[in-house]
Design an enzyme around this catalytic site. Structure first.
Site, PDB file in Angstrom:
ATOM      1  N   HIS A  14       0.717  -1.180   0.045  1.00  0.00           N
ATOM      2  CA  HIS A  14       0.049   0.105  -0.087  1.00  0.00           C
ATOM      3  C   HIS A  14       0.853   1.246  -0.008  1.00  0.00           C
ATOM      4  O   HIS A  14       0.474   2.266   0.536  1.00  0.00           O
ATOM      5  CB  HIS A  14      -0.917  -0.091   1.176  1.00  0.00           C
ATOM      6  CG  HIS A  14      -1.798  -1.237   1.247  1.00  0.00           C
ATOM      7  ND1 HIS A  14      -3.175  -1.009   0.816  1.00  0.00           N
ATOM      8  CD2 HIS A  14      -1.739  -2.192   1.712  1.00  0.00           C
ATOM      9  CE1 HIS A  14      -3.807  -2.059   0.636  1.00  0.00           C
ATOM     10  NE2 HIS A  14      -2.836  -3.015   1.474  1.00  0.00           N
ATOM     11  N   ASN A  18     -10.396  -2.596   2.404  1.00  0.00           N
ATOM     12  CA  ASN A  18     -10.061  -2.851   0.819  1.00  0.00           C
ATOM     13  C   ASN A  18     -11.137  -2.462   0.082  1.00  0.00           C
ATOM     14  O   ASN A  18     -12.285  -2.466   0.621  1.00  0.00           O
ATOM     15  CB  ASN A  18      -9.613  -4.342   0.487  1.00  0.00           C
ATOM     16  CG  ASN A  18      -8.146  -4.266   0.866  1.00  0.00           C
ATOM     17  OD1 ASN A  18      -7.319  -3.395   1.375  1.00  0.00           O
ATOM     18  ND2 ASN A  18      -7.578  -5.384   0.938  1.00  0.00           N
ATOM     19  N   HIS A  77      -4.031   1.094  12.022  1.00  0.00           N
ATOM     20  CA  HIS A  77      -3.696  -0.236  12.668  1.00  0.00           C
ATOM     21  C   HIS A  77      -4.922  -0.806  13.085  1.00  0.00           C
ATOM     22  O   HIS A  77      -6.150  -0.138  13.597  1.00  0.00           O
ATOM     23  CB  HIS A  77      -3.029   0.121  14.033  1.00  0.00           C
ATOM     24  CG  HIS A  77      -2.722  -1.163  14.925  1.00  0.00           C
ATOM     25  ND1 HIS A  77      -2.810  -2.462  14.372  1.00  0.00           N
ATOM     26  CD2 HIS A  77      -2.719  -1.128  16.295  1.00  0.00           C
ATOM     27  CE1 HIS A  77      -2.481  -3.129  15.495  1.00  0.00           C
ATOM     28  NE2 HIS A  77      -2.258  -2.617  16.294  1.00  0.00           N
TER      29      HIS A  77
HETATM   30 FE1  HDE Z   1      -2.753  -4.718   5.443  1.00  0.00          FE
HETATM   31  N1  HDE Z   1      -0.740  -4.040   5.845  1.00  0.00           N
HETATM   32  N2  HDE Z   1      -1.988  -6.578   5.946  1.00  0.00           N
HETATM   33  N3  HDE Z   1      -4.262  -5.642   4.711  1.00  0.00           N
HETATM   34  N4  HDE Z   1      -3.446  -2.847   4.945  1.00  0.00           N
HETATM   35  C1  HDE Z   1      -0.421  -2.582   5.681  1.00  0.00           C
HETATM   36  O1  HDE Z   1       0.638  -1.597   7.416  1.00  0.00           O
HETATM   37  C2  HDE Z   1      -1.062  -6.982   6.495  1.00  0.00           C
HETATM   38  C3  HDE Z   1      -4.808  -6.809   4.777  1.00  0.00           C
HETATM   39  C4  HDE Z   1      -4.494  -2.560   4.292  1.00  0.00           C
HETATM   40  O2  HDE Z   1      -3.422   3.377   4.120  1.00  0.00           O
HETATM   41  C5  HDE Z   1       0.920  -2.520   6.236  1.00  0.00           C
HETATM   42  O3  HDE Z   1       0.831   0.721   7.746  1.00  0.00           O
HETATM   43  C6  HDE Z   1      -1.081  -8.200   6.880  1.00  0.00           C
HETATM   44  C7  HDE Z   1      -6.186  -7.150   4.492  1.00  0.00           C
HETATM   45  C8  HDE Z   1      -4.585  -1.367   4.064  1.00  0.00           C
HETATM   46  O4  HDE Z   1      -1.652   3.348   5.583  1.00  0.00           O
HETATM   47  C9  HDE Z   1       1.013  -3.833   7.052  1.00  0.00           C
HETATM   48  C10 HDE Z   1      -1.923  -8.972   6.275  1.00  0.00           C
HETATM   49  C11 HDE Z   1      -6.537  -5.967   4.252  1.00  0.00           C
HETATM   50  C12 HDE Z   1      -3.100  -0.937   4.323  1.00  0.00           C
HETATM   51  C13 HDE Z   1      -0.094  -4.696   6.597  1.00  0.00           C
HETATM   52  C14 HDE Z   1      -2.807  -7.801   5.717  1.00  0.00           C
HETATM   53  C15 HDE Z   1      -5.491  -4.915   4.417  1.00  0.00           C
HETATM   54  C16 HDE Z   1      -2.506  -2.025   4.777  1.00  0.00           C
HETATM   55  C17 HDE Z   1       1.964  -1.758   5.477  1.00  0.00           C
HETATM   56  C18 HDE Z   1      -2.333 -10.274   6.474  1.00  0.00           C
HETATM   57  C19 HDE Z   1      -8.167  -5.501   3.975  1.00  0.00           C
HETATM   58  C20 HDE Z   1      -2.775   0.498   3.912  1.00  0.00           C
HETATM   59  C21 HDE Z   1       1.935  -0.386   5.805  1.00  0.00           C
HETATM   60  C22 HDE Z   1      -2.861 -10.582   7.573  1.00  0.00           C
HETATM   61  C23 HDE Z   1      -8.971  -5.623   4.767  1.00  0.00           C
HETATM   62  C24 HDE Z   1      -3.000   1.663   5.210  1.00  0.00           C
HETATM   63  C25 HDE Z   1       1.485  -0.329   7.116  1.00  0.00           C
HETATM   64  C26 HDE Z   1      -2.655   3.016   4.731  1.00  0.00           C
HETATM   65  C27 HDE Z   1      -1.125  -1.855   5.097  1.00  0.00           C
HETATM   66  C28 HDE Z   1      -0.092  -5.810   6.889  1.00  0.00           C
HETATM   67  C29 HDE Z   1      -3.856  -8.201   4.946  1.00  0.00           C
HETATM   68  C30 HDE Z   1      -5.718  -3.592   4.325  1.00  0.00           C
HETATM   69  C31 HDE Z   1       2.433  -4.253   6.828  1.00  0.00           C
HETATM   70  C32 HDE Z   1       0.054  -9.032   7.743  1.00  0.00           C
HETATM   71  C33 HDE Z   1      -6.992  -8.445   4.453  1.00  0.00           C
HETATM   72  C34 HDE Z   1      -5.835  -0.500   3.481  1.00  0.00           C
HETATM   73  O5  HDE Z   1       1.213  -3.790   8.667  1.00  0.00           O
END
Ligand code: HDE
Length: 725
Positions: A79, A152, A343
């Protein structure tokens, strides 16, 4: 000229200025160092003599360059590319029956929000129009603390367990040996991973649909994905799925168009969001909830804890309970959009987690990632991340601490500070985790209730209109056609045949590989080494639902052309009456029009009126617009008819199935295009209306054109898709 001379009292009231959150670009101020020292020369370094070497003692130079050298922070690992805006959220229905979250109960309350949209795979400088999932992350600054709904634009996800997330992301990111391709899933490693992860079947259908090519961030749905919990004041809990429904409907662009936009304007979505807010066209979404009583947890054919499943709206309707309005652009991209830290663990009383293993993993990941990205544990003090309520705790120190805590005590329990800060009990608004009963063995094993991977993938496919299905075939053919390793193509075709044999054979035909009858290595790879394989065989459940209307974008079309961008092609000699009448009517209906001419400046109308032409064929392209109009005026028509750029513009708009209108007098411009052969020969005054093409007098054109633009696209035109553009 503005008087920029600093007045001598400039420093008088500025004792705290460097501590303020917002600083206007300094007008009427002296240039200073970060220590507040006035600088007398910021253009020349300190040297030994006019032509001599620079001196190490030049602290002015060193401070400026050092700051510059450290201006980049690590981009988000996923992202990374994002755009954001401020807004407000208001609930319309008191939800206290289900949740005690104040911002969902008090219909008078306006909760400030900051929303960041993003793509997933590309890096910070990649194009907005990559085929990808979009992030839809909302930070609610509530009176009970911050609540982040980090969702999402698709309601399901690729994997069921967070432990697979690094693998998924490594597979989709550019391949490590040559860092190719950027922001694209069309390559071997991604499909290699997917072909080994049948749990991704449902999500693959979503990502290969046009949902991954939004027309605008303002025209996307949003989903919390996981099942969450609501908890009310009596501590009664129910399950909940969160939705965002855009008031403008859900719309996408064509894949060929998306690829062109990536070249013509890689900031297309960012610009669109910015301009809409700047123009006062505030994007809005309804907030929806699907509520499932606790006792119904097991009544579905899928597991509510499985993030690869959605709850069909036919089974549990979405209650639209509030409105989100984005009404203010950020003042500074870095300070706000880049430094915002979301978060999933930022919740407020009344909202709690479930045991969805993907959600549970995310609860660890988000703080962890901010520690590296924002450089330490104090990122909550960055202005965009601060709650609107005061923070009191015993946390101290760490990199870049802003808070200056007074006093001696930074521990609890204490008596020296009379026990402050106190713990808040549930009755005083303290957060208490829902006391879910857990009585289980520690195991590293996927629940068998998670193993129906294909039913909802089928449901999604069956629910699409014919053109939407064709786009999924095209997308898969494009992506798998880019896969160089043949056995991965074959595995994927076998994978697709589990969803729909017709789909698999259509793709197979396009990429020149046969659908295999079976595979040496089975699709399912999440079986523990010592498990009974029978337990883990994928079962396709024949669900009672064949189709779900909510899954097709076709069913979201709204009767509105608000904020649609319309191109008006004109050259000298244009009939100003036909141009202005149509332009005014479109603008009155909420559209935004650009007059596009062979060169910038003005076009002179047939009655000598100078009409501003802010865009030219050199600067814009039809892919940046929703529809095209060609006004009358013989000279203008003759120029456009002979101008390859104008014809290309129209051909491309036709290819991308957009509404096209022309004054009767301009019929010959349309006749000169590739699709012109479909139009009648004579220059009749009768309105010609076919496949979203409207030719006629001002009045007829206007009405027909507005109705056609509101339909978004005329996908049926794709039957003749071999148009050169
Ligand atoms: Fe994320 N995801 N994600 N994700 N995600 C991040 O956090 C993660 C997942 C989503 O505009 C990270 O600050 C894991 C699903 C958005 O700043 C990180 C897993 C969904 C954003 C991270 C998922 C999301 C992130 C990277 C699997 C939809 C952007 C930078 C368990 C429900 C937020 C950050 C923004 C961002 C981890 C799966 C949505 C690395 C481990 C499912 C919208 O923490």
């Amino acid at each position: 000229m503005a008087d920029n001379t600093p007045n001598n009292n400039a420093g008088e009231n500025k004792k705290v200025s460097s501590l303020q959150q917002h600083t206007e670009d300094s007008t009427g101020e002296f240039l200073t160092t970060n220590q507040g020292l006035k600088i007398n020369d910021d253009q020349n370094a300190l040297t030994a003599g006019e032509r001599g070497p620079s001196l190490l003692e030049d602290f002015l130079f060193r401070e400026k360059i050092t700051h510059f050298d450290h201006e980049r922070i690590p981009e988000r690992v996923v992202h990374a590319r994002g755009s954001a805006a401020h807004g407000i959220f208001k609930v319309h229905e008191d939800m206290s029956e289900y949740t005690k979250a104040g911002f969902l109960c008090d219909t008078q309350r306006e909760t400030p929000v900051f929303v960041r949209f993003s793509t997933v795979a590309g890096s910070r400088g990649s194009s907005d129009l990559s085929r990808d999932v979009r992030g839809f992350a909302v930070k609610f600054y509530t009176e009970e603390g911050n609540f982040d709904l980090v969702g999402n634009n698709m309601p399901v996800f690729f994997i069921q367990d967070a432990i697979k997330f690094p693998d998924l992301i490594h597979a989709v990111k550019p391949e490590p040996h040559n860092e190719i391709p950027q922001a694209a899933s069309a390559h071997d490693t991604f499909w290699d991973f997917i072909s080994n992860a049948p749990e991704s079947a449902h999500m693959v259908m979503w990502v290969m649909s046009d949902r991954s090519l939004p027309r605008s961030l303002r025209m996307m749905e949003g989903f919390g994905v996981h099942t969450f919990r609501f908890v009310n004041a009596e501590n009664k809990s129910c399950f909940v799925k969160f939705h965002w429904k855009p008031l403008l409907g859900v719309h996408s662009v064509a894949w060929d168009e998306a690829q062109n936009i990536s070249g013509k304007d890689p900031d297309f979505h960012r610009r669109d969001l910015w301009e809409a807010i700047d123009n006062g066209d505030f994007p809005q979404w309804e907030f929806g909830v699907q509520i499932v009583p606790e006792e119904d947890e097991h009544k579905f054919e899928f597991d509510l804890l499985d993030p690869t499943k959605l709850i069909p709206e036919e089974l549990v309707p979405v209650r639209r309970i509030g409105t989100l309005t984005l009404n203010r652009n950020p003042d500074n991209f870095f300070a706000e959009t880049e430094q915002v830290a979301f978060h999933t663990g930022h919740v407020v009383p009344g909202i709690d987690f479930t045991n969805d293993p993907l959600l549970q993993g995310r609860l660890f990941s988000y703080t962890d990632t901010q520690l590296i990205r924002l450089g330490g544990p104090n990122f909550h003090e960055i202005p965009i991340n601060r709650p609107i309520v005061p923070v009191h705790n015993n946390q101290r120190d760490g990199h870049s601490r802003q808070q200056i805590n007074k006093g001696k005590t930074s521990y609890n329990p204490n008596m020296m500070a009379a026990g402050c800060p106190f713990q808040a009990g549930r009755m005083q608004g303290g957060f208490t985790s829902f006391p879910e009963k857990i009585d289980a063995h520690k195991i590293r094993e996927r629940s068998a209730s998670f193993f129906d991977h294909f039913s909802q993938a089928k449901l999604f496919l069956n629910s699409q209109s014919e053109p939407e299905k064709n786009h999924i075939i095209d997308a898969l053919s494009f992506e798998l056609g880019k896969v160089e390793t043949i056995f991965i193509r074959e595995r994927m075709l076998y994978f697709l045949s589990q969803i729909d044999e017709g789909l698999a054979s259509a793709v197979a035909y396009n990429i020149g590989v046969h659908v295999p009858k079976g595979l040496k290595t089975p699709l399912n790879q999440v079986v523990p080494a010592d498990a009974d394989p029978e337990k883990y065989r994928s079962v396709v459940k024949e669900g009672s639902l064949d189709k779900s209307a909510a899954l097709s974008m076709v069913n979201t079309v709204k009767d509105s052309i608000k904020t649609r961008k319309i191109a008006i092609l004109a050259a000298d000699g244009v009939n100003e009456e036909s141009l202005m009448a149509v332009k005014n009517a479109l603008e009155a209906a909420g559209a935004m029009c650009d007059v596009i001419a062979p060169r910038l400046g003005f076009v002179t109308g047939m009655n000598d009126t100078a009409i501003p032409a802010p865009k030219s064929f050199l600067h814009v392209a039809s892919v940046l617009y929703d529809a095209v109009y060609v006004p009358g005026g013989l000279s203008s028509v003759a120029t456009l008819e002979a101008d390859p750029d104008a014809l290309h513009f129209l051909n491309e708009a036709f290819k991308h199935c957009k509404a096209i209108a022309a004054d009767t007098e301009a019929l010959q411009v349309l006749k000169a295009t590739y699709f012109g052969r479909k139009l009648p020969e004579d220059n009749t005054d009768e309105t010609i209306q076919m496949e979203g093409i409207i030719i006629g007098n001002i009045e007829k054109v206007t009405t027909g054109f507005i109705a056609a633009i509101a339909q978004h696209r005329f996908w049926d035109r794709e039957k003749s898709r071999k148009v050169p553009a």
